[in-house]
Design an enzyme around this catalytic site. Structure first.
Site, mmCIF file in Angstrom:
data_model
loop_
_atom_site.group_PDB
_atom_site.id
_atom_site.type_symbol
_atom_site.label_atom_id
_atom_site.label_comp_id
_atom_site.label_asym_id
_atom_site.label_seq_id
_atom_site.Cartn_x
_atom_site.Cartn_y
_atom_site.Cartn_z
ATOM 1 N N HIS A 126 0.831 -1.214 0.000
ATOM 2 C CA HIS A 126 0.000 0.000 0.000
ATOM 3 C C HIS A 126 0.863 1.262 0.000
ATOM 4 O O HIS A 126 0.660 2.186 -0.802
ATOM 5 C CB HIS A 126 -0.912 -0.027 1.236
ATOM 6 C CG HIS A 126 -1.801 1.175 1.396
ATOM 7 N ND1 HIS A 126 -3.119 1.180 0.992
ATOM 8 C CD2 HIS A 126 -1.574 2.409 1.910
ATOM 9 C CE1 HIS A 126 -3.656 2.363 1.264
ATOM 10 N NE2 HIS A 126 -2.733 3.141 1.817
ATOM 11 N N GLU A 127 1.855 1.307 0.887
ATOM 12 C CA GLU A 127 2.692 2.511 0.986
ATOM 13 C C GLU A 127 3.539 2.717 -0.272
ATOM 14 O O GLU A 127 3.787 3.860 -0.683
ATOM 15 C CB GLU A 127 3.577 2.453 2.230
ATOM 16 C CG GLU A 127 2.803 2.463 3.553
ATOM 17 C CD GLU A 127 1.882 3.663 3.727
ATOM 18 O OE1 GLU A 127 2.172 4.743 3.199
ATOM 19 O OE2 GLU A 127 0.840 3.503 4.396
ATOM 20 N N HIS A 130 1.640 4.663 -2.663
ATOM 21 C CA HIS A 130 1.732 6.111 -2.383
ATOM 22 C C HIS A 130 3.069 6.670 -2.868
ATOM 23 O O HIS A 130 3.128 7.746 -3.469
ATOM 24 C CB HIS A 130 1.589 6.384 -0.886
ATOM 25 C CG HIS A 130 0.209 6.231 -0.348
ATOM 26 N ND1 HIS A 130 -0.913 6.670 -1.012
ATOM 27 C CD2 HIS A 130 -0.239 5.705 0.824
ATOM 28 C CE1 HIS A 130 -1.998 6.415 -0.276
ATOM 29 N NE2 HIS A 130 -1.614 5.824 0.840
ATOM 30 N N HIS A 136 -5.770 7.150 -2.689
ATOM 31 C CA HIS A 136 -6.624 6.041 -2.269
ATOM 32 C C HIS A 136 -7.634 5.665 -3.341
ATOM 33 O O HIS A 136 -7.936 6.453 -4.234
ATOM 34 C CB HIS A 136 -7.302 6.384 -0.941
ATOM 35 C CG HIS A 136 -6.348 6.296 0.211
ATOM 36 N ND1 HIS A 136 -6.401 7.119 1.302
ATOM 37 C CD2 HIS A 136 -5.287 5.459 0.419
ATOM 38 C CE1 HIS A 136 -5.417 6.791 2.144
ATOM 39 N NE2 HIS A 136 -4.727 5.796 1.625
HETATM 40 N N1 TQI Z 1 -1.510 5.622 6.998
HETATM 41 C C1 TQI Z 1 -2.205 6.392 6.047
HETATM 42 C C2 TQI Z 1 -2.147 5.713 4.658
HETATM 43 O O1 TQI Z 1 -1.059 5.341 4.223
HETATM 44 C C3 TQI Z 1 -1.638 7.783 5.910
HETATM 45 C C4 TQI Z 1 -2.569 8.637 5.114
HETATM 46 C C5 TQI Z 1 -3.726 9.148 5.528
HETATM 47 C C6 TQI Z 1 -2.443 9.011 3.759
HETATM 48 N N2 TQI Z 1 -4.323 9.836 4.514
HETATM 49 C C7 TQI Z 1 -3.572 9.765 3.432
HETATM 50 C C8 TQI Z 1 -1.490 8.773 2.801
HETATM 51 C C9 TQI Z 1 -3.760 10.259 2.162
HETATM 52 C C10 TQI Z 1 -1.675 9.270 1.536
HETATM 53 C C11 TQI Z 1 -2.825 10.010 1.203
HETATM 54 O O2 TQI Z 1 -3.181 5.583 4.044
HETATM 55 S S1 TQI Z 1 -2.214 4.363 7.757
HETATM 56 C C12 TQI Z 1 -3.613 1.538 5.395
HETATM 57 C C13 TQI Z 1 -4.950 1.149 4.904
HETATM 58 C C14 TQI Z 1 -2.329 3.042 6.652
HETATM 59 C C15 TQI Z 1 -3.535 2.641 6.206
HETATM 60 O O3 TQI Z 1 -1.285 3.989 8.758
HETATM 61 O O4 TQI Z 1 -3.519 4.730 8.175
HETATM 62 C C16 TQI Z 1 -2.495 0.863 5.019
HETATM 63 C C17 TQI Z 1 -1.193 2.387 6.278
HETATM 64 F F1 TQI Z 1 -5.214 1.724 3.772
HETATM 65 F F2 TQI Z 1 -5.067 -0.121 4.664
HETATM 66 F F3 TQI Z 1 -5.849 1.480 5.781
HETATM 67 C C18 TQI Z 1 -1.271 1.291 5.456
HETATM 68 CL CL1 TQI Z 1 -2.566 -0.533 4.036
HETATM 69 ZN ZN ZN Z 2 -2.946 5.086 2.165
#
Ligand code: TQI
Ligand code: ZN
Ligand code: ZN
Length: 169
Positions: A126-127, A130, A136
């Site tokens: 996922h990261e 990004h 998303h």
């Molecule tokens: N971290 C968020 C994410 O990576 C950080 C974030 C929030 C973000 N809003 C954003 C990044 C908008 C980019 C654009 O989405 S998290 C998931 C998921 C997270 C969440 O720690 O909440 C994953 C990290 F999508 F599955 F909920 C990894 Cl896989």
């Molecule tokens: Zn994300």
């Protein structure tokens, strides 16, 4: 459906072979490093990009590190669950993971006795999305869907992820 960051930032045309490095202080196991290699491969099989490990953290395009709490970029981590990791849009290459999570590597995560167990590869895939410029997705099966629950393992790109990344590269 997939989305991009505002302004659609991407790695520039001439940057298709990127390097990544792990924060030396973390002293990650080979098993943990292999998880990131596998996560990069999911993306490199569908776009004309390669990701190669380098030992020089300083010069790497993508810098991967586990940090706890406030770690100096204004986006403090928050202990178990909540924020798990964050990565910044291209061409920053900053990829940070919350060192307080109960990270689980490989195998069947659903059999973990730890209720807050988080699958490292699922978050890494996922990261990296990004890091490459994907925002998303509204498609629940996609890697870029903004919700994950503990003990979920989701490491294979959905059609929506592939279509999104192939629009960028
Ligand atoms: N971290 C968020 C994410 O990576 C950080 C974030 C929030 C973000 N809003 C954003 C990044 C908008 C980019 C654009 O989405 S998290 C998931 C998921 C997270 C969440 O720690 O909440 C994953 C990290 F999508 F599955 F909920 C990894 Cl896989
Ligand atoms: Zn994300
Ligand atoms: Zn950070």
């Amino acid at each position: 459906h997939y989305s991009f960051f505002p302004g659609t930032p991407v790695w520039p045309e001439g940057r298709r072979d990127l390097t990544f490095a792990f924060l030396p202080d973390n002293e990650l196991s080979d098993e943990a490093k292999a998880v990131f290699v596998s996560a990069f491969q999911k993306w490199s099989t569908v776009i004309p990009m390669t990701f190669t490990e380098t030992t020089s953290f300083y010069s790497a395009d993508i810098k991967i590190g586990f940090y706890v709490g406030d770690h100096g970029d204004g986006e403090a981590f928050d202990g178990v669950l909540g924020t798990l990791a964050h990565a910044f849009s291209p061409p920053s290459g900053m990829f940070h993971l919350d060192g307080d999570e109960n990270w689980v590597i490989g195998g069947d995560i659903t059999t973990s006795t730890v209720t807050s167990a988080i699958d490292l590869e699922s978050v890494a895939v996922h990261e990296i999305g990004h890091l490459l410029g994907l925002g998303h997705s509204s498609v629940e099966e996609s890697i870029m869907y903004p919700t994950i629950t503990s003990k979920t393992k989701k490491v294979d790109l959905a059609n929506d992820d592939v279509q999104g990344i192939q629009k960028l590269y």
